[in-house]
Design an enzyme around this catalytic site. Structure first.
Site, PDB file in Angstrom:
ATOM      1  N   ARG A 159       0.826  -1.225   0.000  1.00 16.52           N
ATOM      2  CA  ARG A 159       0.000   0.000   0.000  1.00 16.52           C
ATOM      3  C   ARG A 159       0.857   1.271   0.000  1.00 16.52           C
ATOM      4  O   ARG A 159       0.539   2.263   0.661  1.00 16.52           O
ATOM      5  CB  ARG A 159      -0.926   0.033   1.226  1.00 16.52           C
ATOM      6  CG  ARG A 159      -1.979  -1.032   1.250  1.00 16.52           C
ATOM      7  CD  ARG A 159      -2.972  -0.915   0.106  1.00 16.52           C
ATOM      8  NE  ARG A 159      -4.088  -1.807   0.325  1.00 16.52           N
ATOM      9  CZ  ARG A 159      -4.037  -3.112   0.062  1.00 16.52           C
ATOM     10  NH1 ARG A 159      -2.949  -3.657  -0.465  1.00 16.52           N
ATOM     11  NH2 ARG A 159      -5.088  -3.872   0.303  1.00 16.52           N
ATOM     12  N   SER A 230     -10.157   0.209   3.673  1.00 19.70           N
ATOM     13  CA  SER A 230      -9.354  -0.037   4.884  1.00 19.70           C
ATOM     14  C   SER A 230      -8.751   1.271   5.371  1.00 19.70           C
ATOM     15  O   SER A 230      -8.097   1.971   4.606  1.00 19.70           O
ATOM     16  CB  SER A 230      -8.204  -0.992   4.586  1.00 19.70           C
ATOM     17  OG  SER A 230      -8.686  -2.245   4.218  1.00 19.70           O
ATOM     18  N   GLU A 325      -3.843   4.169   6.399  1.00 14.36           N
ATOM     19  CA  GLU A 325      -3.582   3.729   5.024  1.00 14.36           C
ATOM     20  C   GLU A 325      -3.885   4.783   3.951  1.00 14.36           C
ATOM     21  O   GLU A 325      -3.046   5.026   3.089  1.00 14.36           O
ATOM     22  CB  GLU A 325      -4.337   2.414   4.760  1.00 14.36           C
ATOM     23  CG  GLU A 325      -3.913   1.686   3.495  1.00 14.36           C
ATOM     24  CD  GLU A 325      -4.669   2.171   2.288  1.00 14.36           C
ATOM     25  OE1 GLU A 325      -4.025   2.665   1.348  1.00 14.36           O
ATOM     26  OE2 GLU A 325      -5.910   2.074   2.297  1.00 14.36           O
TER      27      GLU A 325
END
Ligand code: EPU
Length: 330
Positions: A159, A230, A325
């Site tokens: 990510r 997320s 994130e």
């Protein structure tokens, strides 16, 4: 090209936070992008680029020019795909699956644009964008310089990529190398058991449908319950730390990866009793503990409060730090 002053960005971020842009424009081709850069340069304004706003957290009004990247265009040449940044990601996945090209079917239904995909190196169900990525073209928002980036130039990680840290590059198109021989990936536990339970053979098409179905049932839809997917990364810890935690929490999922042990942020948050935790209209989803939802008029302040509470409770209970994130704009 129309430049709008003082525009609410509520409809341009999927968390639906009501912050404002000093200036806003929507571009649909590369010459538009040049014009936007020129507009900002002559007025000495910083540029912020948004795709569909599905992985950004806007905590404050944005000074300068906000550019919504809507540059369109897709072409296929065998397994090679060239796609413009403003295309919808899931639309591209559908086109690839229709052509029986393997490689991105596991990334079905990830919200957002093609141009945003490399920024956080999107990943799901055993595949990351970096697995099939060839190159991208980007334009520098300060100098107007155009450059091509190979996969290694992009510095992809979990990510993460160069572009999360070097925010001056504006992605205009990406090139992927897909597999015409229809190979697919089906080892991710939730996906593997979904297929096995239904006696479905893993093909590009069946994996696409399975992933779509799993996501629809497990994850709250941002169009219905505003969210950015997320909210925290799955934390990476040393094997020794994971072993110690397992002693206190035998049920805790641990995934061994090359770099060490990945813990499940969703599990940590869930077990800390935080599902449904809210401050005002901002809450931790009851459906999936890793997702934070705006139930109506949630404010950036409420969101910051929820983030702090989740991080501090998880740190207190497991001594693990949760890293946010999506991209935060403060
Ligand atoms: N779990 C809970 N409670 C929950 C949800 C999950 O305890 O409310 C536990 C379960 O034990 C489950 C485990 O967490 O087995 C893993 O859950 P899931 O398969 O949903 O995956 P995840 O690790 O929570 C990651 C990605 C998702 C991606 C899925 C599937 C990150 C930060 N998230 O989630 O990506 O879709 O795997 O591959 O890596 C995103 O990045 O926005 C995103 C949605």
């Amino acid at each position: 090209l129309e430049f709008l002053p003082d525009l609410s960005l509520r409809n341009y971020n999927t968390l639906r936070l009501d912050v404002r842009a000093q200036w806003f424009c929507r571009i649909t081709n590369e010459p538009d992008l040049g014009e936007a850069i020129e507009f900002a340069r002559t007025r000495n304004l910083p540029i912020t680029v948004l795709g569909e706003g599905s992985n950004v957290v806007l905590l404050n009004h944005l000074a300068g020019l906000v550019v919504q990247n809507g540059i369109k265009g897709v072409s296929f040449d065998g397994g090679r795909v060239l796609a413009a940044a403003g295309e919808n990601w899931h639309g591209l996945v559908q086109q690839a699956v229709q052509r029986k090209l393997g490689g991105i079917e596991n990334l079905a239904l990830i919200p957002g644009t093609v141009g945003a995909a490399p920024i956080q190196n999107i990943g799901a169900y055993g595949v990351e964008l970096s697995d099939i990525f060839s190159s991208l073209k980007a334009i520098h928002s300060l100098t107007g310089e155009t450059a091509e980036f190979s996969a290694s130039d992009c510095q992809f990680a979990y990510r993460d990529s160069l572009f999360k840290h070097e925010r001056h590059w504006i992605v205009s198109s990406i090139a992927l190398q897909l597999l015409p021989d229809s190979k697919t990936t089906s080892h991710y536990p939730t996906l593997a058991s979904y297929l096995q339970d239904r006696a479905i053979t893993a093909t590009v098409e069946s994996v696409f449908h399975a992933v779509s179905e799993i996501r629809r049932t497990r994850l709250p839809d941002p169009a219905v319950e505003p969210n950015v997917g997320s909210f925290f990364k799955n934390p990476l810890v040393d094997a020794a730390v994971a072993k110690e935690l397992r002693r206190s929490f035998p049920e805790m999922p641990v995934f061994e990866v090359v770099e060490g042990c990945k813990l499940s942020a969703a599990w940590l948050i869930d077990q800390a009793g935080l599902k449904g935790f809210n401050i005002g209209d901002i809450c931790v989803s009851e459906k999936h503990a890793l997702v934070i939802i705006n139930q109506g008029d949630g404010s950036p302040e409420e969101l910051v409060g929820v983030i702090r509470e989740v991080q501090s409770l998880v740190a207190e209970r497991y001594h693990v730090d949760l890293e946010v994130e999506p991209q935060i704009y403060e």
